[in-house]
Write a protein that holds these residues in place. Structure first.
Motif, short mmCIF file in Angstrom:
data_model
loop_
_atom_site.label_atom_id
_atom_site.label_comp_id
_atom_site.label_asym_id
_atom_site.label_seq_id
_atom_site.Cartn_x
_atom_site.Cartn_y
_atom_site.Cartn_z
N ALA A 14 41.47 -98.30 26.31
CA ALA A 14 42.15 -97.72 25.16
C ALA A 14 43.54 -98.28 24.97
O ALA A 14 44.18 -98.00 23.97
N ALA A 15 44.01 -99.06 25.94
CA ALA A 15 45.36 -99.58 25.82
C ALA A 15 45.52 -100.41 24.56
O ALA A 15 46.58 -100.42 23.93
N LEU A 21 48.52 -95.09 14.59
CA LEU A 21 47.89 -95.61 13.39
C LEU A 21 48.94 -95.90 12.33
O LEU A 21 49.78 -95.07 12.02
N ALA A 22 48.86 -97.09 11.83
CA ALA A 22 49.78 -97.43 10.76
C ALA A 22 49.28 -96.84 9.46
O ALA A 22 48.13 -96.46 9.34
N PRO A 117 44.70 -87.92 20.98
CA PRO A 117 43.86 -88.72 20.09
C PRO A 117 44.67 -89.79 19.37
O PRO A 117 45.78 -89.54 18.88
N LEU A 118 44.10 -90.99 19.31
CA LEU A 118 44.78 -92.11 18.67
C LEU A 118 44.42 -92.27 17.20
O LEU A 118 45.02 -93.07 16.50
N ARG A 123 40.60 -88.39 8.39
CA ARG A 123 41.77 -88.74 7.58
C ARG A 123 42.11 -90.22 7.59
O ARG A 123 42.73 -90.71 6.64
N ASP A 124 41.73 -90.95 8.63
CA ASP A 124 42.21 -92.32 8.78
C ASP A 124 41.24 -93.37 8.24
O ASP A 124 41.46 -94.58 8.44
#
Length: 332
Positions: A14-15, A21-22, A117-118, A123-124
């Protein structure tokens, strides 16, 4: 439900997804700038080339190109359990309709397996269309003591923890489905995760696990007579295996196909979404794409844009619940 040793912390790369998130600046409407599309469309596939999803989407892209008047170019970007590609699209692409990605259940599930959460699967992204899924089922060696699913469950109930089953990984759709089935039956069978379904089939054929619960990598071996299918997880019986019962026929109100679709970055123009939906839908129902799906036992799971967005929202709630119930966590 008895303690489950397979509830182990999972390592994930996950790194690479660590940056927040942009939020790409919204592009002006493609229709305000002229005809859409006026250049090639990139479709990111989060798996290596050569798999069933790659073949199905490559076929669909080629067919859709004819209606769109521009090529749909596939880019394979595997990594991070199939989430690297979608995250790259969400983080780095303009929402102009020219960069899309396969959207699959791991993208909906994995944020809730992380401490922080990333991404937010609702929504993303701009979700466009639901397409298809996979044939899942349970199979054993041909010389197994179990001729039916019911015989296997009866033995598991009398011998807790003695049987083993393989999947293509902890936290996969088939793993969660098996845990749900075992919980319904109140039996304990030990989960043995592998890196892919082919490895699980190999282990079952070698007698290292009692059965495989996965997508149809087992199908050729059932047809060849070296394995026996105990169940399929589609809504209807699989055409290739007309004598093998579905989960519903076995008494479970379940259908597991791990359906996937196509999505883009958040903020896409709805007119562009409509153009893409219509082109991909026509390609999905084209006889050539039907042939490819049949080759890989992929059931049709079409959803229009509104229905697919509703499905994603409802499925995220389910994934959150299952991740919490099974205590599935990620390191990193």
């Amino acid at each position: 439900m008895p303690p489950i040793t397979r509830r182990r912390t999972i390592a994930l790369a996950a790194a690479s997804l660590a940056p927040a998130l942009a939020s790409p600046a919204l592009a002006p409407s493609a229709f305000a700038q002229g005809r859409f599309p006026d250049r090639p469309i990139r479709l990111v596939i989060p798996w290596p080339a050569g798999g069933s999803a790659d073949a199905q989407l490559r076929s669909m892209g080629e067919i859709a190109s004819r209606a769109l008047g521009q090529p749909v170019v596939l880019e394979n970007k595997p990594g991070a359990g199939g989430t690297l590609g979608p995250m790259t699209v969400a983080q780095q692409s303009r929402p102009d309709g020219y960069t899309l990605t396969q959207m699959h259940l791991s993208v909906l599930r994995r944020p809730w397996m992380m401490k922080a959460p990333l991404w937010d699967p609702v929504r993303d992204f701009t979700h466009i269309i639901g397409l298809t899924g996979w044939l899942f089922g349970t199979a054993v060696k041909a010389d197994s003591r179990f001729a039916t699913w019911q015989e296997m469950i009866a033995y598991a109930r009398a011998n807790p923890g003695k049987l083993t089953y393989s999947t293509s990984g902890i936290g996969t759709s088939n793993h969660l489905a098996m845990e749900t089935l075992l919980e319904m039956e109140k039996v304990e069978i030990t989960h043995v995760p592998f890196r892919g379904s082919n490895e699980g089939v190999t282990a079952a054929l070698a007698g290292q696990v009692d059965m495989v619960s996965d997508s149809s990598a087992w199908a050729p071996f059932v047809e060849a007579g070296s394995m026996r299918a105990l169940s399929v997880w589609t809504a209807e019986r699989a055409a290739r295996f007309p004598t093998v019962p579905t989960l519903k026929e076995l008494g479970y109100d379940m259908e597991v196909t791990s359906p996937y679709g196509v999505s883009g970055p958040k903020g896409m123009d709805e007119g562009v979404v409509q153009v893409l939906h219509d082109a991909f839908k026509a390609a999905l129902f084209d006889p050539e794409n039907e042939r490819i799906r049949g080759q890989f036992d992929m059931p049709l799971v079409y959803r229009n844009t509104e229905d697919y967005r509703d499905f994603v929202a409802r499925r995220v709630d389910y994934e959150k619940m299952m991740v919490k119930r099974l205590n599935l966590t990620l390191d990193g």
